[in-house]
Motif scaffolding. Structure first.
Motif, mmCIF file in Angstrom:
data_model
loop_
_atom_site.group_PDB
_atom_site.id
_atom_site.type_symbol
_atom_site.label_atom_id
_atom_site.label_comp_id
_atom_site.label_asym_id
_atom_site.label_seq_id
_atom_site.Cartn_x
_atom_site.Cartn_y
_atom_site.Cartn_z
ATOM 1 N N ALA A 330 0.840 -1.207 0.000
ATOM 2 C CA ALA A 330 0.000 0.000 0.000
ATOM 3 C C ALA A 330 0.873 1.254 0.000
ATOM 4 C CB ALA A 330 -0.931 -0.011 1.211
ATOM 5 N N TRP A 331 1.974 1.208 0.766
ATOM 6 C CA TRP A 331 2.899 2.353 0.805
ATOM 7 C C TRP A 331 3.505 2.604 -0.576
ATOM 8 C CZ3 TRP A 331 7.877 3.469 -0.408
ATOM 9 C CH2 TRP A 331 8.428 4.629 0.126
ATOM 10 N N ARG A 332 3.937 1.524 -1.239
ATOM 11 C CA ARG A 332 4.569 1.676 -2.558
ATOM 12 C C ARG A 332 3.575 2.220 -3.590
ATOM 13 N NH1 ARG A 332 7.320 -2.957 -0.629
ATOM 14 N NH2 ARG A 332 9.588 -2.749 -0.762
ATOM 15 N N LEU A 333 2.352 1.711 -3.552
ATOM 16 C CA LEU A 333 1.331 2.185 -4.486
ATOM 17 C C LEU A 333 1.035 3.668 -4.237
ATOM 18 C CD1 LEU A 333 -1.115 -0.864 -4.343
ATOM 19 C CD2 LEU A 333 0.253 -0.182 -6.321
ATOM 20 N N ARG A 334 0.916 4.032 -2.961
ATOM 21 C CA ARG A 334 0.645 5.439 -2.620
ATOM 22 C C ARG A 334 1.781 6.338 -3.098
ATOM 23 N NH1 ARG A 334 -2.918 7.333 1.139
ATOM 24 N NH2 ARG A 334 -3.045 5.324 2.227
ATOM 25 N N MET A 335 3.026 5.905 -2.866
ATOM 26 C CA MET A 335 4.174 6.707 -3.276
ATOM 27 C C MET A 335 4.198 6.897 -4.793
ATOM 28 S SD MET A 335 6.872 8.449 -2.584
ATOM 29 C CE MET A 335 7.849 8.165 -1.113
ATOM 30 N N ALA A 336 3.970 5.820 -5.541
ATOM 31 C CA ALA A 336 3.977 5.925 -7.009
ATOM 32 C C ALA A 336 2.893 6.875 -7.494
ATOM 33 C CB ALA A 336 3.790 4.541 -7.628
ATOM 34 N N LEU A 337 1.731 6.837 -6.872
ATOM 35 C CA LEU A 337 0.624 7.718 -7.269
ATOM 36 C C LEU A 337 0.946 9.177 -6.957
ATOM 37 C CD1 LEU A 337 -2.238 5.405 -6.046
ATOM 38 C CD2 LEU A 337 -2.030 6.260 -8.392
ATOM 39 N N VAL A 338 1.517 9.434 -5.784
ATOM 40 C CA VAL A 338 1.862 10.809 -5.400
ATOM 41 C C VAL A 338 2.948 11.363 -6.323
ATOM 42 C CG1 VAL A 338 2.883 12.227 -3.564
ATOM 43 C CG2 VAL A 338 1.098 10.567 -3.008
#
Length: 604
Positions: A330-338
């Protein structure tokens, strides 16, 4: 005697379970009951199982990691010599290896898992699970060849064991690693093989659809890595349709998808995680194609879905899937989106909004799952700060940020992207010697054959260099190459930039007609993206073209348009300089500086 031992063991175990499941749980009493078992010098099986239970409970409910590790080590040591004790033996090995990995000691994890894999060849479930786990550790350590080799062993073992579903999972996992390692020539035959296996699937229709989503995600990523935005569209459409199918209310849960066969109890990601991932690849496609508003819309939807996924009480039926690994994903997905949100804001001319997104990314770094995860994402953040600094005309800061990204990054594509942008910094600073030396490293012919988008960008930078040196014919030749490559794959931002630069070149050589033929579509495309910087540039050229043609009214309209774009950019520029987050442009080492907490949503 055996029955008496059974009685006290069962009594203590029952009492421990009662305390564990009480509301609220009485973990202290549960642990005391389990520890009391050892006072009676129980048989080796009982002792090994109790050590495993204590290790799991201590890990889950306390912060006493060292004691948990001791119990797990004892369980693993005791159970290795016991025949037919697979669940305890291999769970102890798996949990212990995961604990060492969490503590940053993967070198301790690897021999445990290798030994467990050696002992588990008779158990399809555990053998496959342990191979997946060891491959994951090697992949995290960037030992991609070893990880890929392990997954290849898994493919063969699953085939021999008639675990067809797991065989395809191993195969697709191997493709994923090869993509990460940029082994593109090895990817295609394996991807085609996996596609054939999915298409010809005769088993469970739910397994087929699940494998199809995994396959299509990899196929889409394969195209996007190369910058082939047009070629990817049919695959992306299929992926979006497939994800809607598996997100339907009538679709069974992940356990049902796995089926009842012991060797097929695996999923790559849960349905909800796949849903977010499809949003992310859609955002990546929109950003590359130059649809910034669409990218922003899907980013917000994806971030809301991640919040839902990670909120308390969500997906309780598969809480194990959303454990440490789920939180890290979830952290990696959030970072990529931001990161993509920041990029899109910069293109659209919203520097203050972009800065808020960059600050969100900096905050995410401070709460990364592991130091290694933070280190892997730090170069991208420096690259974004370099782009932000360029847009703010802070050229010294931009140069420092790009150098930092190049120095820190182990990703060749990011390294090339940073160097191409650094070349533009040198161009704007008229640093010809530095530029010449740098361009030797990023000429189109020196870039990987698969990197269509980067090669097209390289031709653009060469065209820009020739334009600055008034070598107009050479500049036109490079820019026409960029246009050919950009048009072939709908790389709209490169197309608009190339068109407006060609328009400027034709204006410089007094060819007003050709200049107008270039600038008009450039303005139309830039308005569609929107790319305010190209609009500003194009409106300045249009003003001059209408003045040369004696069309005063149109000249005034173009002048007013130019003023509007310029004033909006200046206002936004001033807002960005007043933000405390602007200090990030000077950060080049260590963790990000302390900043005010980022707002949940950047200002509109």
């Amino acid at each position: 005697m055996a029955s008496t031992q059974d009685a006290w063991y069962i009594s203590l175990l029952g009492l421990a379970e009662h305390f564990r499941t009480s509301n609220p749980p009485d973990i202290k009493s549960c642990i005391q009951c389990l520890q009391a078992v050892f006072n009676f010098k129980p048989p080796q099986r009982v002792e090994a199982r109790t050590h495993l239970q204590l290790g799991n409970i201590l890990l889950t409910h306390t912060k006493n990691i060292d004691l948990a590790r001791t119990h797990l080590e004892q369980s693993w040591c005791l159970s290795q010599t016991i025949n037919g004790f697979d669940d305890v033996k291999f769970e102890a090995a798996s949990v212990l290896a995961e604990l060492f990995e969490q503590q940053g000691q993967p070198t301790h994890s690897k021999p445990i898992l290798r030994k467990a894999i050696e002992l588990s060849q008779h158990s399809v479930y555990w053998h496959c699970r342990l191979i997946f786990q060891l491959a994951q550790i090697h992949a995290t350590e960037r030992e991609y060849e070893v990880a890929s080799s392990l997954l290849g062993v898994g493919v063969d073992y699953a085939q021999i064991s008639n675990a067809a579903y797991t065989r395809v999972l191993f195969l697709l996992s191997r493709v994923m690693l090869l993509l990460i390692d940029k082994k593109i020539q090895e990817v295609l035959p394996l991807l085609n093989q996996a596609g054939h296996l999915v298409d010809s699937w005769t088993g469970s229709p739910h397994q087929k659809e699940y494998l199809k989503v995994f396959f299509l995600v990899l196929q889409v990523c394969h195209y996007l890595m190369a910058g082939q935005v047009k070629s990817v569209k049919p695959c992306l459409k299929q992926l979006q349709q497939s994800i809607q199918t598996i997100m339907a209310p009538t679709w069974p849960d992940d356990d049902a998808v796995c089926g009842s066969a012991p060797g097929e109890s695996f999923v790559w990601l849960s349905r909800q995680q796949l849903y977010v991932l499809v949003y992310l690849v859609t955002v990546m496609h929109s950003a590359q194609a130059g649809y910034m508003e669409k990218a922003h819309k899907y980013t917000e939807k994806a971030l809301a879905q991640i919040d839902k996924l990670t909120s308390s009480g969500c997906d309780e039926s598969r809480s194990s899937a959303m454990g440490r690994g789920g939180a890290a994903l979830a952290w990696r997905l959030r970072m990529a989106l931001v990161e993509h949100a920041a990029l899109c804001r910069l293109v659209a001319g919203g520097k203050a909004q972009a800065l808020h997104e960059i600050a969100r990314a900096a905050h995410l770094l401070s709460v990364a799952p592991t130091p290694a995860t933070a280190a892997a994402h730090t170069p991208q953040l420096h690259c974004l700060l370099g782009l932000y600094a360029m847009s703010m005309n802070c050229m010294e800061a931009a140069e420092a940020q790009f150098h930092t990204a190049i120095h820190m990054s182990q990703e060749r594509d990011l390294w090339m992207f940073a160097k191409l942008n650094l070349a533009i910094v040198y161009l704007r600073g008229r640093r010809d010697n530095d530029l010449t030396q740098l361009m030797e490293q990023v000429r189109p012919e020196s870039l990987p054959a698969y990197a269509h988008g980067l090669r097209a960008a390289s031709y653009y930078v060469l065209g820009l260099q020739a334009f600055f040196q008034a070598r107009y014919n050479e500049a036109k030749r490079y820019l026409r190459e960029t246009l050919k490559m950009a048009n072939a794959e709908d790389l709209n931002r490169l197309t608009s930039c190339s068109l407006v630069l060609l328009g400027h070149i034709f204006l410089s050589i007094n060819n007003s007609r050709e200049s107008m033929n270039m600038v008009t579509p450039a303005m139309q495309l830039a308005s569609k993206i929107p790319d305010v910087h190209v609009q500003l540039w194009a409106s300045a050229i249009l003003k001059d073209l209408y003045r040369l043609a004696g069309e005063t009214e149109r000249e005034n309209e173009a002048y007013q348009m130019h003023c509007n774009f310029s004033q909006a950019l200046l206002k936004d520029h001033f807002q960005a300089t007043q933000l405390p987050q602007h200090a990030l442009v000077h950060w080049t080492s260590g963790p990000p500086p302390a900043l005010p907490p980022p707002p949940a949503q950047p200002p509109a």
